[in-house]
Enzyme design. Structure first.
Site, PDB file in Angstrom:
ATOM      1  N   HIS A  41     -47.134   8.628 -42.640  1.00 47.64           N
ATOM      2  CA  HIS A  41     -48.284   8.480 -41.285  1.00 47.64           C
ATOM      3  C   HIS A  41     -49.515   9.065 -42.111  1.00 47.64           C
ATOM      4  O   HIS A  41     -50.723   8.947 -41.809  1.00 47.64           O
ATOM      5  CB  HIS A  41     -47.836   9.188 -40.109  1.00 47.64           C
ATOM      6  CG  HIS A  41     -47.889  10.681 -40.105  1.00 47.64           C
ATOM      7  ND1 HIS A  41     -46.535  11.466 -40.037  1.00 47.64           N
ATOM      8  CD2 HIS A  41     -48.905  11.421 -39.918  1.00 47.64           C
ATOM      9  CE1 HIS A  41     -47.267  12.702 -40.075  1.00 47.64           C
ATOM     10  NE2 HIS A  41     -48.654  12.781 -40.009  1.00 47.64           N
ATOM     11  N   ASP A  89     -40.337   8.444 -41.728  1.00 54.32           N
ATOM     12  CA  ASP A  89     -41.824   8.765 -42.123  1.00 54.32           C
ATOM     13  C   ASP A  89     -41.883   9.414 -43.462  1.00 54.32           C
ATOM     14  O   ASP A  89     -42.065  10.687 -43.493  1.00 54.32           O
ATOM     15  CB  ASP A  89     -42.210   9.812 -41.009  1.00 54.32           C
ATOM     16  CG  ASP A  89     -43.813  10.203 -41.136  1.00 54.32           C
ATOM     17  OD1 ASP A  89     -44.174  11.127 -40.570  1.00 54.32           O
ATOM     18  OD2 ASP A  89     -44.436   9.274 -41.918  1.00 54.32           O
ATOM     19  N   SER A 183     -48.286  17.865 -42.469  1.00 54.55           N
ATOM     20  CA  SER A 183     -47.401  16.815 -42.743  1.00 54.55           C
ATOM     21  C   SER A 183     -47.144  16.436 -44.010  1.00 54.55           C
ATOM     22  O   SER A 183     -48.115  16.636 -44.974  1.00 54.55           O
ATOM     23  CB  SER A 183     -47.875  15.547 -41.948  1.00 54.55           C
ATOM     24  OG  SER A 183     -48.417  15.732 -40.654  1.00 54.55           O
ATOM     25  N   GLY A 184     -45.936  16.071 -44.331  1.00 50.09           N
ATOM     26  CA  GLY A 184     -45.840  15.936 -45.927  1.00 50.09           C
ATOM     27  C   GLY A 184     -45.200  16.888 -46.493  1.00 50.09           C
ATOM     28  O   GLY A 184     -44.526  16.858 -47.628  1.00 50.09           O
TER      29      GLY A 184
END
Ligand SMILES: CC(C)CC(=O)Nc1cccc(-c2cccc(CN)c2)c1
Length: 232
Positions: A41, A89, A183-184
């Protein structure tokens, strides 16, 4: 990272900052000399542009001995990832060349055994994501320790209401939590990457919305396959 602390410089040498035009967008981490794992994302709003990957950094702006910005040769979002949910994701990034490994740039092993991390296990997560509800972005890497909560608790009607699959895991989000820009990044339990931060409900620090991570073990074969095919 909300209500964490500044990480000890270069003690998380696997951490990557995914950047566009010199701006930190998402976290990621080195899983092999030429490969970084992050969240699909993160590439939603890049309109086709490739990230640049900063390795060996603690501060995003100050000069540091082993800090280096790498070009990305190719990006491989998981084929099942989409903008409507948090499924699959994951994003693999192939660097333009092998990263130069040193004290500040190291590969982090990821979990290959597909077995849930026990609830109450304390794991740690780090990132350059926002550090307060005003959206303040830090210059230095922050970290926080968080306990794993069971999928059943996380899926309770008043929490994520059944949307957390077996390929996901959760940590408690009361006060201390991941947030925008984290994120990530990896959820590290016992020195091994067990999960990848996903935005989930895009809410931070609210105990009703535990943090969600994509579990890595279920995707080990996909990760190995992409790396093998692209490395030739
Ligand atoms: C292109 C992306 C950077 C867009 C995006 O992710 N936005 C966004 C906004 C608010 C919270 C979050 C967020 C991230 C990680 C964990 C959590 C949950 N603790 C929230 C994420």
């Amino acid at each position: 990272i909300l209500r964490g602390s500044v990480a000890r410089p270069h003690l998380k040498p696997y951490m990557a900052s995914l950047q566009l035009d010199g701006q930190h967008v998402c976290g990621g981490f080195l899983i092999a000399e030429q490969w970084v794992l992050s969240a699909a994302h993160c590439a939603e709003e890049t309109d086709g542009k490739l990230f640049q990957v900063l390795l060996g950094a603690h501060s995003l702006t100050e000069p540091e001995p082993h800090k280096r910005l790498y070009q990305v040769r190719a990006q491989f979002p998981h084929p099942g990832s989409n903008i409507h949910n948090n499924k699959d994701d994951l994003l693999l990034l192939q660097l333009e060349e092998k990263a130069e490994l040193n004290a500040d740039v190291r590969v982090l092993p990821f979990q290959r055994e597909d077995r849930d991390v026990a609830a109450d296990t304390v794991c740690e997560v780090a990132g350059w994501g926002t550090i307060d509800h005003s959206g303040t972005r830090p210059d230095k890497l922050h970290q926080v320790e968080r306990p794993v909560i069971s999928r059943d608790v996380c899926n309770h009607r008043t929490r994520h209401d059944g949307t957390v699959t077996r390929n996901m895991m959760c940590t408690d989000s009361r006060r201390k939590d991941t947030c925008k820009g984290d994120s990530g990044g990896p959820l590290v339990c016992g020195g091994v990457a067990e999960g990848v931060v996903t935005a989930g409900s895009r809410v931070c620090g609210n105990y009703k919305k535990p943090a969600i991570y994509t579990r890595i073990a279920p995707y080990a074969a996909w990760i190995d396959g992409v790396m093998a095919s692209a490395d030739g």
